[in-house]
Design a protein around this motif. Sequence first.
Motif, PDB file in Angstrom:
ATOM      1  N   GLY A 405       0.811  -1.212   0.000  1.00 12.07           N
ATOM      2  CA  GLY A 405       0.000   0.000   0.000  1.00 12.07           C
ATOM      3  C   GLY A 405       0.838   1.253   0.000  1.00 12.07           C
ATOM      4  O   GLY A 405       1.800   1.383  -0.745  1.00 12.07           O
ATOM      5  N   GLN A 406       0.482   2.190   0.889  1.00 12.02           N
ATOM      6  CA  GLN A 406       1.099   3.498   0.899  1.00 12.02           C
ATOM      7  C   GLN A 406       2.502   3.433   1.492  1.00 12.02           C
ATOM      8  O   GLN A 406       2.807   2.583   2.327  1.00 12.02           O
ATOM      9  CB  GLN A 406       0.235   4.443   1.711  1.00 12.02           C
ATOM     10  CG  GLN A 406      -0.077   3.939   3.114  1.00 12.02           C
ATOM     11  CD  GLN A 406      -1.222   4.656   3.734  1.00 12.02           C
ATOM     12  OE1 GLN A 406      -1.303   5.862   3.659  1.00 12.02           O
ATOM     13  NE2 GLN A 406      -2.145   3.931   4.329  1.00 12.02           N
ATOM     14  N   PRO A 407       3.387   4.362   1.081  1.00  5.33           N
ATOM     15  CA  PRO A 407       4.732   4.403   1.648  1.00  5.33           C
ATOM     16  C   PRO A 407       4.680   4.685   3.139  1.00  5.33           C
ATOM     17  O   PRO A 407       3.809   5.398   3.635  1.00  5.33           O
ATOM     18  CB  PRO A 407       5.391   5.561   0.881  1.00  5.33           C
ATOM     19  CG  PRO A 407       4.590   5.716  -0.362  1.00  5.33           C
ATOM     20  CD  PRO A 407       3.189   5.343   0.008  1.00  5.33           C
ATOM     21  N   GLY A 408       5.627   4.114   3.873  1.00  8.94           N
ATOM     22  CA  GLY A 408       5.650   4.286   5.313  1.00  8.94           C
ATOM     23  C   GLY A 408       6.332   5.568   5.740  1.00  8.94           C
ATOM     24  O   GLY A 408       6.839   6.349   4.923  1.00  8.94           O
ATOM     25  N   VAL A 409       6.348   5.789   7.062  1.00 12.20           N
ATOM     26  CA  VAL A 409       6.940   6.996   7.638  1.00 12.20           C
ATOM     27  C   VAL A 409       8.069   6.589   8.573  1.00 12.20           C
ATOM     28  O   VAL A 409       7.891   5.738   9.443  1.00 12.20           O
ATOM     29  CB  VAL A 409       5.880   7.815   8.405  1.00 12.20           C
ATOM     30  CG1 VAL A 409       6.528   9.041   9.045  1.00 12.20           C
ATOM     31  CG2 VAL A 409       4.755   8.240   7.472  1.00 12.20           C
ATOM     32  N   LEU A 410       9.222   7.193   8.394  1.00 15.73           N
ATOM     33  CA  LEU A 410      10.400   6.964   9.225  1.00 15.73           C
ATOM     34  C   LEU A 410      10.539   8.153  10.169  1.00 15.73           C
ATOM     35  O   LEU A 410      10.713   9.290   9.731  1.00 15.73           O
ATOM     36  CB  LEU A 410      11.648   6.826   8.347  1.00 15.73           C
ATOM     37  CG  LEU A 410      12.968   6.556   9.043  1.00 15.73           C
ATOM     38  CD1 LEU A 410      12.962   5.178   9.667  1.00 15.73           C
ATOM     39  CD2 LEU A 410      14.120   6.677   8.053  1.00 15.73           C
ATOM     40  N   LEU A 411      10.445   7.906  11.467  1.00 13.05           N
ATOM     41  CA  LEU A 411      10.524   8.957  12.469  1.00 13.05           C
ATOM     42  C   LEU A 411      11.877   8.881  13.167  1.00 13.05           C
ATOM     43  O   LEU A 411      12.149   7.923  13.901  1.00 13.05           O
ATOM     44  CB  LEU A 411       9.399   8.844  13.497  1.00 13.05           C
ATOM     45  CG  LEU A 411       7.965   8.947  12.943  1.00 13.05           C
ATOM     46  CD1 LEU A 411       7.423   7.548  12.614  1.00 13.05           C
ATOM     47  CD2 LEU A 411       7.036   9.624  13.942  1.00 13.05           C
ATOM     48  N   ALA A 412      12.757   9.845  12.910  1.00 10.51           N
ATOM     49  CA  ALA A 412      14.102   9.864  13.484  1.00 10.51           C
ATOM     50  C   ALA A 412      14.076  10.674  14.762  1.00 10.51           C
ATOM     51  O   ALA A 412      13.982  11.904  14.740  1.00 10.51           O
ATOM     52  CB  ALA A 412      15.095  10.458  12.486  1.00 10.51           C
ATOM     53  N   GLY A 413      14.138   9.984  15.900  1.00  7.27           N
ATOM     54  CA  GLY A 413      14.092  10.652  17.190  1.00  7.27           C
ATOM     55  C   GLY A 413      12.940  10.146  18.030  1.00  7.27           C
ATOM     56  O   GLY A 413      11.774  10.332  17.679  1.00  7.27           O
ATOM     57  N   GLY A 414      13.255   9.479  19.115  1.00 10.56           N
ATOM     58  CA  GLY A 414      12.220   8.948  19.979  1.00 10.56           C
ATOM     59  C   GLY A 414      11.784   9.982  21.014  1.00 10.56           C
ATOM     60  O   GLY A 414      12.617  10.674  21.597  1.00 10.56           O
ATOM     61  N   SER A 415      10.507  10.110  21.233  1.00  6.97           N
ATOM     62  CA  SER A 415       9.956  11.039  22.222  1.00  6.97           C
ATOM     63  C   SER A 415       8.487  10.690  22.411  1.00  6.97           C
ATOM     64  O   SER A 415       7.930   9.864  21.672  1.00  6.97           O
ATOM     65  CB  SER A 415      10.095  12.492  21.753  1.00  6.97           C
ATOM     66  OG  SER A 415       9.337  12.717  20.574  1.00  6.97           O
ATOM     67  N   GLN A 416       7.855  11.327  23.381  1.00 11.73           N
ATOM     68  CA  GLN A 416       6.428  11.091  23.576  1.00 11.73           C
ATOM     69  C   GLN A 416       5.640  11.570  22.359  1.00 11.73           C
ATOM     70  O   GLN A 416       4.669  10.938  21.956  1.00 11.73           O
ATOM     71  CB  GLN A 416       5.950  11.805  24.842  1.00 11.73           C
ATOM     72  CG  GLN A 416       6.431  11.166  26.132  1.00 11.73           C
ATOM     73  CD  GLN A 416       5.889  11.896  27.358  1.00 11.73           C
ATOM     74  OE1 GLN A 416       5.866  13.118  27.400  1.00 11.73           O
ATOM     75  NE2 GLN A 416       5.460  11.128  28.352  1.00 11.73           N
ATOM     76  N   PHE A 417       6.055  12.696  21.780  1.00 15.24           N
ATOM     77  CA  PHE A 417       5.371  13.202  20.595  1.00 15.24           C
ATOM     78  C   PHE A 417       5.517  12.228  19.428  1.00 15.24           C
ATOM     79  O   PHE A 417       4.547  11.910  18.735  1.00 15.24           O
ATOM     80  CB  PHE A 417       5.918  14.569  20.214  1.00 15.24           C
ATOM     81  CG  PHE A 417       5.437  15.057  18.872  1.00 15.24           C
ATOM     82  CD1 PHE A 417       4.103  15.415  18.684  1.00 15.24           C
ATOM     83  CD2 PHE A 417       6.300  15.138  17.788  1.00 15.24           C
ATOM     84  CE1 PHE A 417       3.654  15.857  17.441  1.00 15.24           C
ATOM     85  CE2 PHE A 417       5.864  15.572  16.555  1.00 15.24           C
ATOM     86  CZ  PHE A 417       4.532  15.936  16.379  1.00 15.24           C
TER      87      PHE A 417
END
Length: 611
Positions: A405-417
């Motif tokens: 399906g749709q391209p995924g999202v890579l989130l660089a940086g762990g946090s509550q947000f």
Amino acid sequence: MATGGTEGAIDPVMAVALVGALGVGAQWVAWRLRMPAIVLMLAAGLIAGPVLGIFDPTRDIGTLMGPMISIAVAIILFEGGLTLDFHSLRGAEQGVKRLVLLGAPVGWIGSALALHYVGGLSWESSAVFGGIMIVTGPTVIAPLLRQARLNRRPAQLLQWEAIVNDPIGALAAVLAFEVVVLTASESSLGLAAWQIIRGIVVAGALGWAGGWVLSEAFRRAYVPEYMKVPVLFAILLGIFAVTDYMLHESGLLAVTVMGVVMANANLPSYTELRRFKEHATILLVSGVFILLAASMDVATLNRINWNAAAMVAVVILLVRPLTVLFSLAFTNIPFRERLLVGLTGPRGVVLVAVAGLFGERLVAEGVEDAAFLTPFAFALVAATVVLHGFTLGPLARAMGLAGKGQPGVLLAGGSQFATSFAKTLQDLEVPILITDTNRARLRSAREAGLPTFFGDVLSEAAEHSAEIMKYGVVLALSDNDAYNTLVATDLAPEFGRENVYQLGRAKQDSKRHALPASLGGRVVGQGYGYTELASRMVRDWQVRATNMTDDFTMEDWSAQNEEGIPLATHSSTIGLRILSETSKVETGGEFKLLWLGPPRDDKTPEAAATD
């Protein structure tokens, strides 16, 4: 439009401009329509050439067309060699070796048998063309892999096989051709064998020497930064010309070896060199495909008969799968990966170019049916390009070997947000991955059951283990503004600048701290920085997905959520769209708005529209 000496001919400068416009234009249209670019390039060349007769490369460009294609193929193969970093082979070494050492000779024999018994060609033509058919087309594989987003190992197998077997296929054709000539002329077999071995050894040695000398010169700063690319091009073309003069098509081996040596030299400027070469390769691939397609004439196309169609079907559906399955038998590669590789064998520029060259030479040696090599090659290229262009992605996804399906999202940086944002994306079935160099920052994500990677997103381990290129969007969300800018800047050429975002930088409005537009990515979250978002998360803010309809519009949402921070939109038609600080959300229609807001009473009217 200027005309030349031949009726209907256009000026050579206009012809070159037309090639560029058609090639790049076809790629842009393909990007807009989300179609395989190679299919449109072939169509553009055929329409401009044999269909409308506007452009005839032989007539409009003349004798320069052959050298232009040869040099273009050499540069394409060198760029391909630059991608063959041995570290990237981790997990696929055995498969690549088998595809080269076993797959090449088995594919040669199988293709020759198909050409003779199904295509109806003589043994001479079948042996020469069978060698060329080893080539699976790096010029075709690269855009297909970019579009299909395959898992790392099958993508590696296809990419390495295509690039390494390209010069091997050309040399196999040279070997078969020399045997045909020897048989006809009764020359010394030993002398011919010596010439071939000498050409191959010299080509390999010169390619290695050129790559080593350039690497050392760049490493020791013997070449200034602004001259590295010109010097690289000059030496590349010189090595190609010298080796090709000694043994035709051995230049392809030399430039491939040169690229591999430089790819594994750990050069500080390697990334910049590779990216420049990638840009040049896109232009060259476009141009070569347009030239080859436009070079076809009606008489040549008429030679594509039922024999050619049957031969193409046997090669695609029988020879290629059996070759790969035999080569990869008894390895640790799962069967579905072997099958996918076996069902993927697109042919490209080198096949048509080399087939045309040896077709003419065999005809001159008295092998009359060699005139069919060019139309047979064109039929195979057209069939495989169209087939794999439309089926590789869906087939890989059906087999569980590509991002669905749709391209995924890579989130660089762990946090509550980051955790809250990723959890909402995952609830919408958007693939996500959170990365961080601090294991403690990933704790909330792991507790929420979200996929994580402990390490630097820019590291080689992330590229190989986390397969970050499977994702389509990057969000740099760490607490370090400089690191966010570095991530966005480094990954922008790979993902596209329109798909790379970061948090707002502290003091970014100050001229003293403002960075040039060439650095960093687009700003997500209406320009808020890490500290501002973190202070909200401490107060139990969270990311929500709210259904927007004609009855509940953005105006309604804004009126009820003055503090809300829009982050993204998601719909079944467009998919995920990250909102930058300058993005405008269209009013009307049905979609989900992803936004960050304070805790609220679930009985409010707006909360009823929230999933």
